[in-house]
Motif scaffolding. Structure first.
Motif, short mmCIF file in Angstrom:
data_model
loop_
_atom_site.label_atom_id
_atom_site.label_comp_id
_atom_site.label_asym_id
_atom_site.label_seq_id
_atom_site.Cartn_x
_atom_site.Cartn_y
_atom_site.Cartn_z
N GLY A 13 0.83 -1.21 0.00
CA GLY A 13 0.00 0.00 0.00
C GLY A 13 0.86 1.25 0.00
N SER A 15 1.71 3.29 -2.28
CA SER A 15 1.32 4.43 -3.12
C SER A 15 0.23 5.28 -2.46
N ILE A 18 -0.79 7.36 3.49
CA ILE A 18 0.14 7.07 4.59
C ILE A 18 1.40 6.41 4.03
N GLY A 19 1.22 5.52 3.05
CA GLY A 19 2.35 4.78 2.49
C GLY A 19 3.42 5.70 1.93
N LEU A 36 5.70 -3.42 -2.21
CA LEU A 36 4.94 -4.51 -2.83
C LEU A 36 4.11 -3.87 -3.94
N ARG A 38 1.44 -4.14 -7.34
CA ARG A 38 0.41 -4.99 -7.96
C ARG A 38 0.46 -4.84 -9.49
N LEU A 71 -0.30 -1.56 4.39
CA LEU A 71 -1.30 -0.49 4.54
C LEU A 71 -2.34 -0.54 3.43
N GLY A 73 -5.48 -1.42 0.79
CA GLY A 73 -6.93 -1.65 0.83
C GLY A 73 -7.64 -0.58 0.02
N VAL A 74 -8.72 -0.98 -0.63
CA VAL A 74 -9.54 -0.01 -1.40
C VAL A 74 -10.06 1.06 -0.44
N SER A 92 -9.99 -6.69 -0.27
CA SER A 92 -8.69 -6.04 -0.53
C SER A 92 -7.86 -5.95 0.74
N ALA A 117 -2.02 -2.32 8.95
CA ALA A 117 -3.09 -1.34 9.20
C ALA A 117 -4.34 -2.05 9.69
N GLY A 169 -6.83 6.17 13.33
CA GLY A 169 -7.95 7.11 13.37
C GLY A 169 -8.05 7.88 12.06
N VAL A 170 -8.96 8.84 12.00
CA VAL A 170 -9.15 9.65 10.78
C VAL A 170 -7.88 10.48 10.58
N VAL A 171 -7.17 10.20 9.49
CA VAL A 171 -5.88 10.87 9.26
C VAL A 171 -6.13 12.26 8.66
N1 LIG Z 1 -6.41 7.62 5.90
C1 LIG Z 1 -7.21 7.38 6.94
O1 LIG Z 1 -7.90 8.29 7.46
C2 LIG Z 1 -7.29 6.00 7.53
C3 LIG Z 1 -8.02 5.81 8.72
C4 LIG Z 1 -8.11 4.53 9.27
C5 LIG Z 1 -7.50 3.46 8.62
N2 LIG Z 1 -6.81 3.67 7.47
C6 LIG Z 1 -6.24 2.50 6.79
O2 LIG Z 1 -4.85 2.66 6.61
C7 LIG Z 1 -4.47 2.11 5.36
C8 LIG Z 1 -3.70 3.17 4.59
O3 LIG Z 1 -4.53 4.32 4.49
P1 LIG Z 1 -4.31 5.39 3.33
O4 LIG Z 1 -5.10 6.59 3.71
O5 LIG Z 1 -2.87 5.51 3.01
O6 LIG Z 1 -5.06 4.67 2.13
P2 LIG Z 1 -5.09 5.04 0.58
O7 LIG Z 1 -4.48 6.38 0.33
O8 LIG Z 1 -6.48 4.78 0.10
O9 LIG Z 1 -4.10 3.95 -0.04
C9 LIG Z 1 -4.33 2.60 0.12
C10 LIG Z 1 -3.43 1.81 -0.83
O10 LIG Z 1 -3.93 0.48 -0.87
C11 LIG Z 1 -3.56 -0.12 -2.07
N3 LIG Z 1 -4.74 -0.73 -2.69
C12 LIG Z 1 -5.74 -0.11 -3.38
N4 LIG Z 1 -6.60 -1.02 -3.83
C13 LIG Z 1 -6.15 -2.24 -3.44
C14 LIG Z 1 -6.59 -3.56 -3.62
N5 LIG Z 1 -7.68 -3.83 -4.33
N6 LIG Z 1 -5.87 -4.57 -3.06
C15 LIG Z 1 -4.76 -4.31 -2.34
N7 LIG Z 1 -4.27 -3.06 -2.16
C16 LIG Z 1 -4.96 -2.05 -2.70
C17 LIG Z 1 -2.98 0.98 -2.99
O11 LIG Z 1 -1.57 0.89 -2.91
P3 LIG Z 1 -0.70 0.10 -4.02
O12 LIG Z 1 -1.25 0.51 -5.35
O13 LIG Z 1 0.69 0.61 -3.76
O14 LIG Z 1 -0.88 -1.37 -3.78
C18 LIG Z 1 -3.43 2.25 -2.28
O15 LIG Z 1 -2.56 3.32 -2.55
C19 LIG Z 1 -5.73 1.65 4.64
O16 LIG Z 1 -5.86 0.27 4.78
C20 LIG Z 1 -6.84 2.37 5.38
O17 LIG Z 1 -8.05 1.65 5.44
C21 LIG Z 1 -6.68 4.91 6.90
#
Ligand SMILES: NC(=O)c1ccc[n+]([C@@H]2O[C@H](COP(=O)([O-])OP(=O)(O)OC[C@H]3O[C@@H](n4cnc5c(N)ncnc54)[C@H](OP(=O)(O)O)[C@@H]3O)[C@@H](O)[C@H]2O)c1
Length: 306
Positions: A13, A15, A18-19, A36, A38, A71, A73-74, A92, A117, A169-171
């Motif tokens: 994750g 891209s 947070i990543g 990693l 995809r 990290l 997930g959709v 995901s 995550a 939490g909510v980032v």
């Molecule tokens: N941001 C928040 O407020 C928040 C709050 C609570 C929890 N979280 C959790 O923390 C994690 C990271 O958050 P984030 O805000 O950085 O998320 P994000 O910006 O939506 O990025 C998530 C990353 O997951 C990967 N991804 C997308 N579709 C996927 C699929 N079908 N299968 C596997 N990987 C997939 C992609 O990375 P690649 O293309 O590099 O694989 C994508 O850039 C998430 O799991 C999210 O649920 C975030």
């Protein structure tokens, strides 16, 4: 990681919001980060192929790495929660976590630590109740999803790897996520309270969530669930006032609950917008983690600087 200089860390994750920030922070600390990806690998020294939906991963490339972070997930709020989209949200996260953790468990040279995550959705909608990592989980779609997501790390900890599930939490960041979405309406004076405004929002700044993951990677006593939330959660009313002040705009417009349900769909509205939970970062704080943005005003000022 101060205690473990120059590590090789694999990031799933990478891209995402947070990543990207975590990768930059780890690299600036002198670590080698391997993403990693995809899609076909373009830089074999920095990328490792996987296709979680098909159960494929280049296991050999994971041999001997020091730490892994996942990290992926959709995006939870990318779409209305139709049954098909809810399946994507779940698959995901759960399938990718299980694939990675099963693979780590079978390596000859396993990583020292795996950080995965999870989310504060684990606790469900809980009113004013003060929640820490020892509080029981809640009910609802997000709570069930988070429970299964965390359980998918089991093969790794059964194999003796130190595993932490970050209940994020909510980032808050202008680069993406909830704050970025809210900025336009708030900047034109159309921001306001959702429903009663009494629901709690447990938030964290981007800089602190990145630092919390780094701290967790480095901090051997931490294992299991770790709440990655700021020590001062706020109600929706307090958040609305603080964001209005930060962008120097009034926040008098109220969106009634029925309108929030209509706009977002009932289930997402109830679990993410009209309901909330008051969560404290007990484990991070007891281990001595210091938040750079402990309160909402500092966090918004750091992000918006207005
Ligand atoms: N941001 C928040 O407020 C928040 C709050 C609570 C929890 N979280 C959790 O923390 C994690 C990271 O958050 P984030 O805000 O950085 O998320 P994000 O910006 O939506 O990025 C998530 C990353 O997951 C990967 N991804 C997308 N579709 C996927 C699929 N079908 N299968 C596997 N990987 C997939 C992609 O990375 P690649 O293309 O590099 O694989 C994508 O850039 C998430 O799991 C999210 O649920 C975030």
């Amino acid at each position: 990681m101060i205690n473990h200089p120059s590590q090789t860390i694999v990031l799933g994750g990478a891209s995402g919001l947070i990543g990207k920030a975590l990768m930059a922070a780890l690299e600036s600390d002198g670590h080698t980060v391997k993403q990693l990806v995809r899609r076909p690998v373009k830089r074999p020294d920095r990328e490792i192929f996987w296709d979680p939906a098909r159960g494929e991963i280049d296991a050999a490339a994971l041999e001997g790495v020091d730490a892994t972070v996942h990290l992926g997930g959709v995006g939870i709020a990318e779409h209305r929660w139709t049954p098909e989209f809810k399946k994507q949200l779940r698959d995901s996260r759960v399938q990718s976590t299980r694939l990675l953790c099963q693979t780590l468990a079978e390596l000859s040279n396993k990583p020292r630590v795996h950080v995965n995550a999870s989310a504060i959705g684990y606790y469900g909608v809980r009113g004013n109740e003060v929640l820490t990592e020892t509080s029981p989980g809640g009910t609802g779609f997000l709570a069930d999803l988070c429970r299964d997501w965390e359980a998918a790390t089991q093969p790794a900890w059964e194999a003796g790897i130190r595993v932490c599930q970050m209940r994020i939490g909510v980032v808050l960041s202008t680069e993406g996520g909830a704050l970025a979405k809210m900025l336009t309406p708030f900047r034109i004076g159309a921001g306001g309270v959702l429903g009663t405004g009494e629901q709690y929002m447990s938030w964290i700044s981007l800089v602190d969530v990145v630092a919390a993951i780094q701290f967790t990677l480095d901090h051997d006593p931490l294992h299991g669930a770790v709440n990655a939330t700021a020590p001062k959660p706020v109600t929706n009313l307090d958040f609305t006032k603080a964001l209005g002040e930060a962008v120097h705009r009034p926040t008098v417009i109220k969106t009634p609950a029925f309108a929030v349900r209509m706009l977002a769909g009932r289930e997402m509205a109830e679990e993410m917008l009209l309901g909330g939970a008051k969560i404290l970062p007990a484990r991070l704080e007891s281990e001595g983690f210091v938040f750079r943005c402990p309160d909402i005003h500092t966090a918004l000022k750091a992000e918006l600087g207005e």
